[in-house]
Motif scaffolding. Structure first.
Motif, short mmCIF file in Angstrom:
data_model
loop_
_atom_site.label_atom_id
_atom_site.label_comp_id
_atom_site.label_asym_id
_atom_site.label_seq_id
_atom_site.Cartn_x
_atom_site.Cartn_y
_atom_site.Cartn_z
N PHE A 15 6.72 24.81 -31.71
CA PHE A 15 7.83 24.34 -30.88
C PHE A 15 7.44 23.21 -29.95
O PHE A 15 8.12 22.92 -28.99
N ARG A 16 6.33 22.55 -30.20
CA ARG A 16 5.95 21.39 -29.42
C ARG A 16 4.96 20.55 -30.20
O ARG A 16 4.43 21.01 -31.19
N ARG A 31 18.73 22.26 -25.79
CA ARG A 31 18.85 23.52 -26.54
C ARG A 31 20.29 24.04 -26.59
O ARG A 31 20.53 25.26 -26.66
N ARG A 57 5.35 20.94 -20.55
CA ARG A 57 6.77 20.99 -20.16
C ARG A 57 7.05 20.04 -19.00
O ARG A 57 8.07 19.34 -18.98
N HIS A 114 7.27 16.41 -20.16
CA HIS A 114 8.56 16.13 -20.77
C HIS A 114 9.63 15.84 -19.71
O HIS A 114 10.46 14.95 -19.89
N SER A 139 16.98 17.91 -26.18
CA SER A 139 16.08 18.78 -25.41
C SER A 139 16.82 19.89 -24.67
O SER A 139 16.19 20.82 -24.16
N HIS A 162 13.60 15.60 -32.47
CA HIS A 162 13.37 15.15 -31.09
C HIS A 162 12.05 14.38 -30.99
O HIS A 162 11.98 13.30 -30.38
N LYS A 163 11.02 14.89 -31.63
CA LYS A 163 9.69 14.25 -31.60
C LYS A 163 9.73 12.87 -32.24
O LYS A 163 9.26 11.87 -31.65
N TYR A 201 13.50 20.23 -32.75
CA TYR A 201 12.28 19.75 -32.09
C TYR A 201 11.57 18.69 -32.92
O TYR A 201 11.01 17.75 -32.37
N LEU A 224 16.22 25.59 -34.16
CA LEU A 224 15.56 24.81 -33.11
C LEU A 224 14.32 24.08 -33.62
O LEU A 224 13.98 23.02 -33.11
N GLU A 225 13.63 24.65 -34.62
CA GLU A 225 12.44 23.96 -35.11
C GLU A 225 12.80 22.61 -35.69
O GLU A 225 12.06 21.63 -35.56
#
Length: 414
Positions: free
Chosen positions: A413-414, A57, A141, A144, A55, A75-76, A72, A68-69
């Motif tokens: 991005f989320r 970055r 945000r 998170h 997370s 990360h998910k 993420y 970054l995609e």
């Protein structure tokens, strides 16, 4: 083009955790089910360490995952996996034989309570985060950031209810302490220091140009130069009354490093307010750049695919030093309001024999498809647009062009 360094890193860390727990010696004899439960819990703690690390970055992490995609997405799924391991650990603990139950003390009772709080906290926050489309970005945000609380409870539970002495300098103890410290500091960094430390480039909005009824191009003049490569994007914070203060990602559509341009399409609450309310001389702050679309590194023959506002990273390249690469662009959009910078693309194609553009308005034409499209040999493919579109086209290209040089940037991005 993808990098597998990030996935390899995760596999190494998770396998190291499993092996260390498997070969570690408990304080006293415990049942097989209890040993398995401890190993599962250890993997959960390690998983959440990786979740918090991703997370941040950090640039090296973006390079390892090639964008970054991809960070993420990983990360998910790591968060979901870690939550599943936490729940499985709780179920296994209920199956531990009576003779193997830990002797209750004040610390162990408290650790047990904290374990339940950690599990419930993770379940609640992760489930809420998974329904991100129903939340404002600012609220998403904050949720998170709150994951730090159940993580801290989980660490306390691990250290004071474990049948292994994690405070000793054993391989398991050192590994657990190292990952727990990095994970906790990563979460704390994102909660308290990220906004001040990473948004080092500041400036003002010095130009506003309406390019469509629902899109605006902003000219940002920065206090110091922002080195970037054509095709990259930034995270932008706009300090104006009535606008959300959280940062949002936008592709760079041109500029000279001191002055950069971004195009903002009214797609959500924040972007709609920017289009309606943005004012000149508003202060901004930038973090980045990010992104791995590298047109200069592509082959002489290139195929570009853009969807809606996904045209912006391509504009940055076209507006820079002229190139003699042979480029064919497929620009798909839904209605004329969704077609931004169309006049520029039309004029560029008319004046550049190496560039060809195809406009696909899905309200007037059939939806774009590459189902039976044969990509010429030695052609680099670049795509940018909504995640579903990019994923669909990537699958179509790979069907008949298994070795295609595919480079993508997706929106989500989320």
């Amino acid at each position: 083009m993808k990098s597998f360094k990030g996935i390899l890193f995760i596999i190494i860390i998770m396998c190291s955790s499993a092996l260390l727990w498997y070969f570690a010696t408990p304080n006293e004899t415990i049942s097989v089910i209890n040993k398995l439960s401890h190993m599962i819990a250890g993997l959960a703690i390690t998983g959440f360490f990786l979740v918090f690390l991703l997370s941040t970055r950090m640039k090296f992490i973006e390079r390892w995952f090639h964008g970054l995609e991809h960070v993420y997405v990983t990360h998910k799924y790591l968060a979901i996996l870690s939550l599943g391991l936490v729940i499985l650990h709780g179920q296994l603990q209920d199956m531990v034989p009576d003779w193997d139950e830990v002797r209750e003390t004040h610390l162990t009772e408290l650790a047990k309570d904290f374990g339940e709080l950690a599990q419930n906290g993770f379940i609640a926050l992760i489930l809420i985060a998974l329904f991100a489309k129903f939340l404002k970005y600012e609220h998403w945000r904050i949720i998170h950031r709150l994951l730090l609380i159940p993580y801290a409870f989980g660490l306390y539970h691990a250290y004071f209810s474990s049948r292994y002495d994690l405070l000793q300098p054993t391989p398991l103890g050192i590994f657990t302490a190292s990952t727990a410290t990095i994970g906790f500091m990563s979460a704390l960094y994102m909660l308290t220091m990220y906004q001040d430390m990473r948004f080092k480039h500041t400036g003002k909005i010095t130009g506003i140009r309406k390019i469509a009824s629902s899109a605006v191009e902003l000219e940002l003049t920065l206090d110091k130069k922002l080195p970037y490569r054509n095709g990259q994007f930034i995270f932008l914070k706009i300090f104006q009354e009535g606008l959300e203060k959280a940062s949002h990602p936008f592709s760079i559509s041109g500029g000279d490093e001191q002055k950069i341009f971004i195009t903002i399409k009214a797609l959500g609450d924040f972007t709609k307010k920017v289009n309606a309310l943005i004012q000149l001389n508003t202060s901004v702050a930038i973090e980045g750049p990010y992104g791995h679309l590298n047109f200069e590194a592509g082959n002489q023959q290139q195929l570009w695919v853009a969807g809606g506002v996904g045209i912006t990273p391509f504009l940055s390249y076209l507006k820079s030093t002229p190139s003699n690469q042979d480029i064919e662009l497929f620009y798909t959009y839904r209605g004329q309001d969704d077609a931004i910078h169309k006049d520029f693309l039309h004029d560029f194609a008319k004046n550049n024999p190496h560039f060809k553009v195809n406009f696909i308005d899905t309200t007037q034409m059939d939806r774009l498809s590459f189902e039976h499209y044969m990509v010429p040999a030695d052609t680099s493919i670049f795509m940018c647009g909504p995640k579903k579109m990019v994923k669909r086209f990537a699958k179509q290209f790979k069907t008949h062009n298994r070795d295609a040089d595919l480079n993508v940037e997706a929106f989500k991005f989320r």
